[in-house]
Write an enzyme that holds these catalytic residues in place. Structure first.
Site, PDB file in Angstrom:
ATOM      1  N   ARG A  95       0.843  -1.208   0.000  1.00  0.00           N
ATOM      2  CA  ARG A  95       0.000   0.000   0.000  1.00  0.00           C
ATOM      3  C   ARG A  95       0.870   1.247   0.000  1.00  0.00           C
ATOM      4  O   ARG A  95       0.471   2.291   0.506  1.00  0.00           O
ATOM      5  CB  ARG A  95      -0.897   0.012   1.230  1.00  0.00           C
ATOM      6  CG  ARG A  95      -0.153  -0.097   2.555  1.00  0.00           C
ATOM      7  CD  ARG A  95      -1.071   0.263   3.681  1.00  0.00           C
ATOM      8  NE  ARG A  95      -0.430   0.008   4.958  1.00  0.00           N
ATOM      9  CZ  ARG A  95      -0.947   0.346   6.122  1.00  0.00           C
ATOM     10  NH1 ARG A  95      -2.118   0.965   6.155  1.00  0.00           N
ATOM     11  NH2 ARG A  95      -0.333   0.099   7.242  1.00  0.00           N
ATOM     12  N   ARG A 174       6.195  10.551   3.318  1.00  0.00           N
ATOM     13  CA  ARG A 174       7.330  10.552   4.243  1.00  0.00           C
ATOM     14  C   ARG A 174       8.653  10.589   3.500  1.00  0.00           C
ATOM     15  O   ARG A 174       8.731  10.279   2.317  1.00  0.00           O
ATOM     16  CB  ARG A 174       7.238   9.379   5.218  1.00  0.00           C
ATOM     17  CG  ARG A 174       7.653   8.053   4.642  1.00  0.00           C
ATOM     18  CD  ARG A 174       7.575   6.953   5.713  1.00  0.00           C
ATOM     19  NE  ARG A 174       7.839   5.656   5.127  1.00  0.00           N
ATOM     20  CZ  ARG A 174       7.528   4.501   5.701  1.00  0.00           C
ATOM     21  NH1 ARG A 174       6.907   4.477   6.862  1.00  0.00           N
ATOM     22  NH2 ARG A 174       7.818   3.362   5.122  1.00  0.00           N
ATOM     23  N   ASP A 250      11.359  -6.729   7.853  1.00  0.00           N
ATOM     24  CA  ASP A 250      10.981  -5.776   6.810  1.00  0.00           C
ATOM     25  C   ASP A 250      10.787  -4.377   7.389  1.00  0.00           C
ATOM     26  O   ASP A 250      10.617  -3.415   6.639  1.00  0.00           O
ATOM     27  CB  ASP A 250       9.701  -6.228   6.092  1.00  0.00           C
ATOM     28  CG  ASP A 250       8.561  -6.504   7.051  1.00  0.00           C
ATOM     29  OD1 ASP A 250       8.747  -7.325   7.973  1.00  0.00           O
ATOM     30  OD2 ASP A 250       7.495  -5.894   6.913  1.00  0.00           O
ATOM     31  N   ASN A 251      10.818  -4.263   8.706  1.00  0.00           N
ATOM     32  CA  ASN A 251      10.667  -2.958   9.346  1.00  0.00           C
ATOM     33  C   ASN A 251      11.968  -2.503   9.996  1.00  0.00           C
ATOM     34  O   ASN A 251      11.950  -1.703  10.926  1.00  0.00           O
ATOM     35  CB  ASN A 251       9.547  -3.001  10.390  1.00  0.00           C
ATOM     36  CG  ASN A 251       8.174  -3.178   9.748  1.00  0.00           C
ATOM     37  OD1 ASN A 251       7.984  -2.865   8.574  1.00  0.00           O
ATOM     38  ND2 ASN A 251       7.227  -3.693  10.504  1.00  0.00           N
ATOM     39  N   ASP A 260       8.552   2.615   9.870  1.00  0.00           N
ATOM     40  CA  ASP A 260       7.283   1.890   9.917  1.00  0.00           C
ATOM     41  C   ASP A 260       6.661   1.910  11.312  1.00  0.00           C
ATOM     42  O   ASP A 260       6.600   0.910  12.023  1.00  0.00           O
ATOM     43  CB  ASP A 260       7.433   0.462   9.383  1.00  0.00           C
ATOM     44  CG  ASP A 260       7.339   0.446   7.864  1.00  0.00           C
ATOM     45  OD1 ASP A 260       7.177   1.538   7.279  1.00  0.00           O
ATOM     46  OD2 ASP A 260       7.420  -0.630   7.257  1.00  0.00           O
TER      47      ASP A 260
END
Ligand code: AMP
Ligand code: MG
Length: 483
Positions: A95, A174, A250-251, A260
């Protein structure tokens, strides 16, 4: 569609060009009725963007990805990741979109801009509350001096998002030094294409750890630099009481920036077992587990990098293990230096003295359910001779008084303490209050909260309620992830 938006904006497509295997060209969804909720004017100016232009139609087009500058190549980034310990080979921006690189080399990125081919079962959308949470918390972290992605704007889209109830949708714009994650390396490694992995590593060295380029073993030097950056980062989180909440691979960035912001929150009372995230039922990412979680993630990064560390795996593994071994000493050194400053103590006293003083204080805070932020700030007053604010927070007064005597004997410096112990953090009840009002179109509480937390060390009259602990609800706060 390329209406020249913020006329002067030039977006590079370096990531898309250098790493096409990880970049899927994609477009943002249209926004039925976009409305700018918050714009970070100082950040816009720092980036050379005109806030006036960003507030206009073309600017909103840029901030939602619906009108990108000529030559830009928005992409959804591919990455893998371990989520709560389980490996997912294909996550990626479900997203989100990387719009491109700004002239200073940083990424301009959107979250909530519609489904992409990585969306799996998701709707590709984000709602106003969580996007404003990321905005507030990331800007507070930046003001606290902690490396982080920055928030440029949140735009309400005018589209409803189905969660437990229907919620107003939003897009967050961001800025980050990049969006390279541990999961990006896991994805590249899993393709089996060592050339891709090498290009990714070279890209990361060039953007984030240029000193590694001159090292005898550049990929080992890259890994060591990431280990060091993450050790320093997580030490900063621990010192300020930040709970990330979803430290999946992944963060976790390669740059060492916090990224994130989902179910994140700051500690109210000091307790290492604190978990706020509704989905973290096992407490994997509890406050006190964050250093170990970071180290675990860095082991996964090492695995991904093995083909670059030596010609065969047997040689590569001990090299990686040794490098990962630098995490704990680096973390400990960063944490000890930080706690020393929080306690106002100089180098004159060794770690053998300061360490036990710090440990005993933290035990006292935990056992007495003391508000972490307020207590350390009150300790500054105690260093100036007024221990009453600190004493009012602790039930075990005999224990506290004995500890204060020991600590005062080390001659703490209150001025040092006030520079590192914040007065204002985005306290959970205040964040909640601001987001609830914003969803009802009242942005005043959000702006007041931002005003407090973006100058966190500087105590101001009239801001008392932003410094005070939550009235009687501490410890029962729950946050909801990624909604
Ligand atoms: P997060 O834990 O929020 O960092 O997200 C983990 C993964 O889920 C990423 O690949 C996201 O892009 C994806 N994701 C989260 N929420 C959504 C959504 N509403 N629609 C599509 N993908 C999503
Ligand atoms: Mg994520």
């Amino acid at each position: 569609m390329s209406i020249a938006p913020a006329q002067t904006v030039v977006l590079g497509n370096r990531f898309a060009r250098e790493l096409p295997e990880l970049a899927l060209p994609w477009q943002a969804d249209a926004t039925p009725d976009p409305r700018l909720l918050v714009l970070n004017e100082p950040l816009a100016r720092e980036l050379g963007l005109d806030p006036g232009v960003l507030r206009g139609e073309a600017g909103i087009g840029l901030l939602t990805g619906t009108a990108v500058p000529e030559g830009a190549t928005p992409v959804a980034q591919a990455y893998a990741g371990h989520q709560f310990g389980g490996y997912s080979p294909r996550l990626g921006d479900g997203r989100a979109l990387l719009l491109g690189e700004l002239p200073d080399g940083r990424d301009l990125h959107l979250k909530g801009s519609g489904r992409t081919p990585f969306a799996r079962g998701g709707d590709g959308l984000a709602s106003v509350g969580p996007m404003l949470r990321e905005y507030v918390v990331s800007e507070a972290m930046h003001a606290l001096g902690i490396p982080t992605t920055r928030s440029l704007a949140v735009v309400a889209t005018g589209r409803a998002v189905q969660r437990e109830t229907l919620l107003p949708g939003a897009v967050l714009a961001r800025v980050a030094s990049s969006h390279l994650r541990v999961g990006s390396f896991q994805y590249a490694a899993a393709t089996g294409d060592v050339d891709l992995l090498r290009r990714l590593a070279d890209h990361a060295i060039d953007r984030h750890h240029p000193a590694a380029a001159g090292a005898e073993h550049r990929y080992l030097a890259l890994y060591e630099a990431v280990v060091a950056a993450q050790a320093d980062l997580v030490a900063r989180w621990m010192l300020v009481g930040f709970v990330h909440g979803v430290m999946n691979t992944d963060n976790m960035t390669i740059s060492g920036e916090t990224i994130d912001y989902g179910p994140c929150a700051f500690l109210d009372v000091y307790d290492p077992a604190t978990v706020y995230s509704s989905i973290d039922t096992g407490g994997r990412y509890a406050f006190g587990n964050q250093p170990v979680a970071a180290e675990w993630n860095l082991a996964r990064l090492a695995e991904a990098l093995l083909p670059l560390l030596a010609d065969d795996q047997e040689q590569a593994v001990p090299i990686a293990v040794e490098a990962l071994g630098t995490f704990r000493p680096r973390f400990n050194a960063a944490w000890r230096a930080g706690i020393r400053a929080k306690l106002g103590l100089s180098d004159e006293h060794g770690d053998d003295v300061v360490g036990p003083v710090a440990d005993d204080l933290l035990t006292l805070l935990r056992d007495n359910s003391v508000d972490h932020t307020s207590f350390f700030r009150a300790l500054g007053a105690a260093a100036r001779g007024d221990a009453e604010p600190a004493r009012r927070m602790v039930l075990d007064l005999a224990g506290l008084d004995a500890w204060l005597d020991r600590w005062r004997g080390l001659a703490p410096d209150a001025a040092v303490m006030d520079r590192v112990n914040p007065v204002y953090i985005p306290r959970n009840h205040l964040v909640e209050e601001a987001l609830e009002a914003a969803v009802e179109n009242d942005l005043a509480p959000l702006h007041r909260l931002l005003e407090a937390v973006t100058a966190p060390f500087d105590e101001r009259p009239g801001q008392e309620r932003y410094a005070a602990p939550a009235p009687g609800t501490a410890g029962r706060y729950v946050t909801y992830c990624g909604t």
